[in-house]
Design an enzyme around this catalytic site. Structure first.
Site, PDB file in Angstrom:
ATOM      1  N   ARG A  23       0.826  -1.213   0.000  1.00  0.00           N
ATOM      2  CA  ARG A  23       0.000   0.000   0.000  1.00  0.00           C
ATOM      3  C   ARG A  23       0.864   1.270   0.000  1.00  0.00           C
ATOM      4  NH1 ARG A  23      -5.362  -1.075   1.529  1.00  0.00           N
ATOM      5  NH2 ARG A  23      -5.873  -3.131   0.704  1.00  0.00           N
ATOM      6  N   HIS A  77      -0.906  -4.215   5.463  1.00  0.00           N
ATOM      7  CA  HIS A  77      -0.649  -3.009   6.266  1.00  0.00           C
ATOM      8  C   HIS A  77       0.224  -3.420   7.452  1.00  0.00           C
ATOM      9  CE1 HIS A  77      -4.468  -0.540   5.018  1.00  0.00           C
ATOM     10  NE2 HIS A  77      -3.403  -0.044   4.433  1.00  0.00           N
ATOM     11  N   ASP A 104      -0.015  -2.587  10.482  1.00  0.00           N
ATOM     12  CA  ASP A 104      -0.749  -2.811  11.746  1.00  0.00           C
ATOM     13  C   ASP A 104      -1.393  -4.199  11.836  1.00  0.00           C
ATOM     14  OD1 ASP A 104      -2.917  -2.545  10.040  1.00  0.00           O
ATOM     15  OD2 ASP A 104      -3.870  -0.921  11.147  1.00  0.00           O
ATOM     16  N   ALA A 112     -13.456  -7.825   5.991  1.00  0.00           N
ATOM     17  CA  ALA A 112     -12.899  -6.752   5.161  1.00  0.00           C
ATOM     18  C   ALA A 112     -11.397  -6.629   5.375  1.00  0.00           C
ATOM     19  CB  ALA A 112     -13.569  -5.413   5.485  1.00  0.00           C
ATOM     20  N   CYS A 157      -7.289  -1.046  13.274  1.00  0.00           N
ATOM     21  CA  CYS A 157      -7.730  -0.455  11.999  1.00  0.00           C
ATOM     22  C   CYS A 157      -8.956   0.429  12.160  1.00  0.00           C
ATOM     23  CB  CYS A 157      -8.109  -1.543  11.003  1.00  0.00           C
ATOM     24  SG  CYS A 157      -6.899  -2.813  10.712  1.00  0.00           S
TER      25      CYS A 157
HETATM   26  N1  ARG Z   1     -10.597  -3.210   3.433  1.00  0.00           N
HETATM   27  C1  ARG Z   1      -9.649  -2.273   3.955  1.00  0.00           C
HETATM   28  C2  ARG Z   1      -8.479  -2.134   3.013  1.00  0.00           C
HETATM   29  O1  ARG Z   1      -8.130  -3.097   2.385  1.00  0.00           O
HETATM   30  C3  ARG Z   1      -9.185  -2.703   5.313  1.00  0.00           C
HETATM   31  C4  ARG Z   1      -8.304  -1.717   5.988  1.00  0.00           C
HETATM   32  C5  ARG Z   1      -7.883  -2.144   7.345  1.00  0.00           C
HETATM   33  N2  ARG Z   1      -7.118  -1.148   7.972  1.00  0.00           N
HETATM   34  C6  ARG Z   1      -5.914  -1.321   8.489  1.00  0.00           C
HETATM   35  N3  ARG Z   1      -5.370  -0.306   9.103  1.00  0.00           N
HETATM   36  N4  ARG Z   1      -5.247  -2.434   8.371  1.00  0.00           N
HETATM   37  O2  ARG Z   1      -7.906  -1.091   2.854  1.00  0.00           O
END
Ligand code: ARG
Length: 301
Positions: free
Chosen positions: A159, A188, A190, A278, A284
């Protein structure tokens, strides 16, 4: 120093968390491997109700731990806006707004910009800025503050872009330790690493490139570095919200529960299954708005 008992804030201030209403939350697309629009579509109303209940339980858990919650509206057509950790990086009253990699989430940028500008006007924040063009950075989800070490752990790859870390470091005048995330599953930072207030860093080694594992081991002494296994990581056991030594998180494994208890933390587990569909969990779904550098158990003398 003696450990504060759970729910005791050494600073006396209640940590403030931004959360966004789950009213528009759904799993409508898949931009990470956890996302299951097919399961969601089977029973939209039922999953929606379950998400509302899970969100409420998380909010209650944060309040019971001694935190405060600032609740804002989500927006129609932006189902992932509920994951406020991705809105911005915030420290010392300064916010650097996120830029999302995927078009599905880009509409959130204007919503969060408007909200954060409001926070600035009401004095909650002193500065709100955007990243330079061409960079991606998905907020605290990819930029985890380590209060014991007074630095950011910065994730990049799936990302956020590596180049964004220089902008983060400059904006906050803090070190960002860049950690390459090696898989799409742990997209991510986190979901792969947690920095606890007592100085422990919990991480899932397989999520990281070799150089990132070295960077972590270089900075965290062995007695503070805790490697967890796939069962813990896959249960979003690293996606932890710290409220002092109270840890609010999704239902975790007996092993991780024992590790955290042994280190003197009080674990509050919440059923967050609808959000796991999700690819997100407790951390998150929250964003600390009031974090100050220098706060913490190991404040420099
Ligand atoms: N569906 C979201 C995405 O893919 C989930 C985000 C979760 N947030 C996080 N900080 N890990 O972006």
């Amino acid at each position: 120093m003696a450990h504060a008992r759970p729910s005791e804030r050494p600073s006396g201030r209640a940590p403030l968390f931004l959360m966004a209403s789950p009213r528009h939350f759904e799993v409508a697309y898949a931009i990470n491997p956890w996302m299951r629009p097919d399961i969601w579509a089977d029973d939209k109303a039922g999953h929606g109700r379950a998400a509302g209940a899970a969100f409420g339980a998380l909010e209650e858990g944060l309040l019971a731990a001694g935190g405060e919650v600032r609740l804002v509206d989500g927006a129609a057509g932006l189902p992932d806006m509920v994951f406020t950790a991705n809105a911005a990086v915030v420290l010392d009253g300064r916010a650097l707004l996120a830029r999302f990699r995927h078009p599905e989430r880009r509409g959130e940028e204007a919503e969060f910009a408007r909200l954060f500008e409001g926070f600035r006007r009401e004095g909650l924040l002193s500065a709100v800025e955007s990243l330079p063009e061409g960079l991606f950075q998905e907020g605290a989800g990819d930029c985890v503050w380590d209060e014991a070490r007074q630095l950011f752990w910065g994730g990049y790859g799936p990302r956020s872009s590596l180049q964004s870390h220089r902008a983060v470091a400059g904006f906050f005048d803090r070190e960002v330790v860049s950690l390459e995330l090696a898989t799409q599953r742990y997209y991510h930072l986190d979901v792969a690493l947690s920095a606890l207030p007592g100085g422990e860093v919990l991480y899932y080694p397989a999520a990281f490139a070799p150089a990132a594992r070295h960077a972590i081991a270089d900075r965290v002494p062995p007695d503070s570095l805790v490697a967890v296994g796939e069962p813990e990581a896959a249960a979003f056991g690293l996606n932890i919200v710290c409220v002092g030594r109270d840890l609010v998180m999704a239902r975790t494994t007996p092993r991780l529960r024992a590790i955290l208890a042994e280190r003197g933390y009080a674990v509050r587990e919440v059923d967050l299954d609808p959000f796991l569909l999700a690819g997100g969990a407790a951390f998150c779904l929250t964003l600390r708005l009031d974090r100050r550098s220098g706060d913490g158990e190991r404040t420099p003398a």
